[in-house]
Design a protein around this motif. Structure first.
Motif, PDB file in Angstrom:
ATOM      1  N   UNK A   1       0.941  -1.212   0.056  1.00 43.16           N
ATOM      2  CA  UNK A   1       0.078   0.143   0.154  1.00 43.16           C
ATOM      3  C   UNK A   1       0.902   1.499   0.021  1.00 43.16           C
ATOM      4  N   UNK A   2       2.126   1.150   0.540  1.00 41.83           N
ATOM      5  CA  UNK A   2       2.880   2.298   0.352  1.00 41.83           C
ATOM      6  C   UNK A   2       3.646   2.643  -0.923  1.00 41.83           C
ATOM      7  N   UNK A   3       3.486   1.950  -1.820  1.00 41.04           N
ATOM      8  CA  UNK A   3       4.097   2.039  -2.944  1.00 41.04           C
ATOM      9  C   UNK A   3       3.407   3.176  -3.831  1.00 41.04           C
ATOM     10  N   UNK A   4       3.992   3.990  -4.422  1.00 38.85           N
ATOM     11  CA  UNK A   4       3.324   5.188  -4.953  1.00 38.85           C
ATOM     12  C   UNK A   4       2.474   4.869  -6.241  1.00 38.85           C
ATOM     13  N   UNK A   5       2.917   3.570  -7.037  1.00 34.88           N
ATOM     14  CA  UNK A   5       2.300   3.351  -8.113  1.00 34.88           C
ATOM     15  C   UNK A   5       0.720   2.573  -7.563  1.00 34.88           C
ATOM     16  N   UNK A   6       0.958   2.004  -6.610  1.00 34.57           N
ATOM     17  CA  UNK A   6      -0.078   1.219  -5.817  1.00 34.57           C
ATOM     18  C   UNK A   6      -1.253   2.299  -5.318  1.00 34.57           C
TER      19      UNK A   6
ATOM     20  N   UNK B   1     -10.664  -7.162   1.263  1.00 40.38           N
ATOM     21  CA  UNK B   1     -11.777  -6.511   0.492  1.00 40.38           C
ATOM     22  C   UNK B   1     -12.573  -5.531   1.355  1.00 40.38           C
ATOM     23  N   UNK B   2     -12.682  -5.617   2.830  1.00 40.23           N
ATOM     24  CA  UNK B   2     -13.344  -4.582   3.611  1.00 40.23           C
ATOM     25  C   UNK B   2     -12.497  -3.352   3.545  1.00 40.23           C
ATOM     26  N   UNK B   3     -11.566  -3.387   3.544  1.00 39.86           N
ATOM     27  CA  UNK B   3     -10.565  -1.983   3.422  1.00 39.86           C
ATOM     28  C   UNK B   3     -10.957  -1.334   2.143  1.00 39.86           C
ATOM     29  N   UNK B   4     -10.970  -2.091   0.760  1.00 36.16           N
ATOM     30  CA  UNK B   4     -10.987  -1.384  -0.425  1.00 36.16           C
ATOM     31  C   UNK B   4     -12.746  -1.211  -0.553  1.00 36.16           C
ATOM     32  N   UNK B   5     -13.612  -1.840  -0.025  1.00 39.57           N
ATOM     33  CA  UNK B   5     -14.845  -1.463  -0.161  1.00 39.57           C
ATOM     34  C   UNK B   5     -15.207   0.102   0.592  1.00 39.57           C
ATOM     35  N   UNK B   6     -14.231   0.168   1.811  1.00 34.25           N
ATOM     36  CA  UNK B   6     -14.464   1.409   2.720  1.00 34.25           C
ATOM     37  C   UNK B   6     -13.396   2.380   2.204  1.00 34.25           C
ATOM     38  N   UNK B   7     -12.630   2.167   0.923  1.00 37.08           N
ATOM     39  CA  UNK B   7     -11.934   2.907   0.223  1.00 37.08           C
ATOM     40  C   UNK B   7     -10.640   3.440   1.472  1.00 37.08           C
ATOM     41  N   UNK B   8     -10.268   2.407   2.050  1.00 40.17           N
ATOM     42  CA  UNK B   8      -9.189   2.624   3.217  1.00 40.17           C
ATOM     43  C   UNK B   8      -7.836   1.853   2.905  1.00 40.17           C
ATOM     44  N   UNK B   9      -7.768   1.221   1.943  1.00 38.13           N
ATOM     45  CA  UNK B   9      -6.735   0.538   1.504  1.00 38.13           C
ATOM     46  C   UNK B   9      -5.139   1.379   1.640  1.00 38.13           C
ATOM     47  N   UNK B  10      -5.391   3.000   1.534  1.00 41.39           N
ATOM     48  CA  UNK B  10      -4.285   3.652   1.721  1.00 41.39           C
ATOM     49  C   UNK B  10      -3.632   3.840   3.224  1.00 41.39           C
TER      50      UNK B  10
ATOM     51  N   UNK C   1      -7.533 -12.653   6.110  1.00 38.27           N
ATOM     52  CA  UNK C   1      -6.864 -11.572   5.615  1.00 38.27           C
ATOM     53  C   UNK C   1      -7.451 -11.047   4.268  1.00 38.27           C
ATOM     54  N   UNK C   2      -7.649 -12.145   3.371  1.00 31.75           N
ATOM     55  CA  UNK C   2      -8.151 -11.471   2.273  1.00 31.75           C
ATOM     56  C   UNK C   2      -9.371 -10.988   2.374  1.00 31.75           C
ATOM     57  N   UNK C   3     -10.260 -11.117   3.375  1.00 29.74           N
ATOM     58  CA  UNK C   3     -11.515 -10.435   3.582  1.00 29.74           C
ATOM     59  C   UNK C   3     -11.384  -9.079   4.132  1.00 29.74           C
ATOM     60  N   UNK C   4     -10.242  -9.068   4.922  1.00 29.04           N
ATOM     61  CA  UNK C   4      -9.768  -7.668   5.390  1.00 29.04           C
ATOM     62  C   UNK C   4      -9.636  -6.768   4.535  1.00 29.04           C
TER      63      UNK C   4
ATOM     64  N   UNK D   1     -13.051  -4.319  -7.308  1.00 28.21           N
ATOM     65  CA  UNK D   1     -12.528  -5.989  -7.634  1.00 28.21           C
ATOM     66  C   UNK D   1     -11.096  -5.802  -8.133  1.00 28.21           C
ATOM     67  N   UNK D   2     -10.754  -4.907  -8.855  1.00 29.52           N
ATOM     68  CA  UNK D   2      -9.407  -5.080  -9.519  1.00 29.52           C
ATOM     69  C   UNK D   2      -8.589  -4.724  -8.793  1.00 29.52           C
ATOM     70  N   UNK D   3      -8.930  -3.660  -7.891  1.00 29.05           N
ATOM     71  CA  UNK D   3      -7.805  -3.137  -6.995  1.00 29.05           C
ATOM     72  C   UNK D   3      -7.598  -4.302  -5.890  1.00 29.05           C
ATOM     73  N   UNK D   4      -8.679  -4.932  -5.630  1.00 30.84           N
ATOM     74  CA  UNK D   4      -8.525  -5.995  -4.557  1.00 30.84           C
ATOM     75  C   UNK D   4      -7.594  -7.231  -5.062  1.00 30.84           C
TER      76      UNK D   4
END
Length: 178
Positions: free
Chosen positions: A39-44, A79-88, A74-77, A56-59
């Motif tokens: 997640x810390x990678x600027x491209x990501x 998905x939850x972060x992606x759904x909440x737009x919290x991966x960053x 951990x994979x579900x975690x 789904x693409x991002x997950x």
């Protein structure tokens, strides 16, 4: 930055409770390390906010880059972060999770700054003395700071032990001014 920590806290708490309940604190710590690096990678980070990518693409991208070494929870975690737009905020989630894990295990973080590199025997003796003083297992990080002139400065939580020449000179200067 403080906002990210505030956002990350409930996710870190949830991950910690899930990991503790499953007896998998170490596995979760390793997974969050891996995910935080991704997640810390600027491209990501650019992919997280790019409207061309679906959730789904991002997950899928995050899970693929994490080398498929994540279990189902951990994979579900992710998905939850992606759904909440919290991966960053994964780096902050990881940091908070490590704090919770260390508190749970009675481990304290210690930063040792030394004027010169410490040899293994000296570091081992110093670590043993500090563990006895703080009555806890210590996770030690060492850095070299030539500005200390000599000696060491040790930080454990909010306590600082300044046994450096620079610190002693500063104390003497303060005493002379008073």
């Amino acid at each position: 930055m403080a906002e990210n920590v505030t956002i990350a806290r409930p996710y870190a708490d949830a991950a910690f409770e899930l990991a503790r309940g499953a007896g998998a604190l170490e596995a979760w710590s390793e997974a969050l390390d891996r995910l935080a690096t991704v997640a810390a990678n600027p491209d990501m980070q650019a992919c997280f906010t790019d409207p061309k990518f679906s959730e789904d693409d991002v997950v899928k991208l995050v899970l693929d880059v994490a080398n498929g070494k994540l279990d189902g929870e951990q994979q579900n975690f992710v998905r939850i972060l992606a759904d909440s737009e919290r991966l960053q905020v994964l780096p902050e989630i990881r940091d908070l999770f490590v704090q919770l894990k260390n508190e749970h295990e009675g481990v304290k973080e210690v930063a040792i700054e030394s004027a010169f590199p410490l040899d293994d025997a000296t570091l081992k003796t110093l670590t043993a003395d500090l563990e006895a003083r703080f009555q806890a297992k210590l996770n030690v990080s060492v850095s070299v700071d030539p500005e200390l002139i000599g000696g060491v400065r040790i930080t454990v939580g909010d306590e600082v032990i300044d046994a450096s020449v620079r610190g002693k000179l500063a104390n003497m200067a303060s005493a002379l001014k008073n």
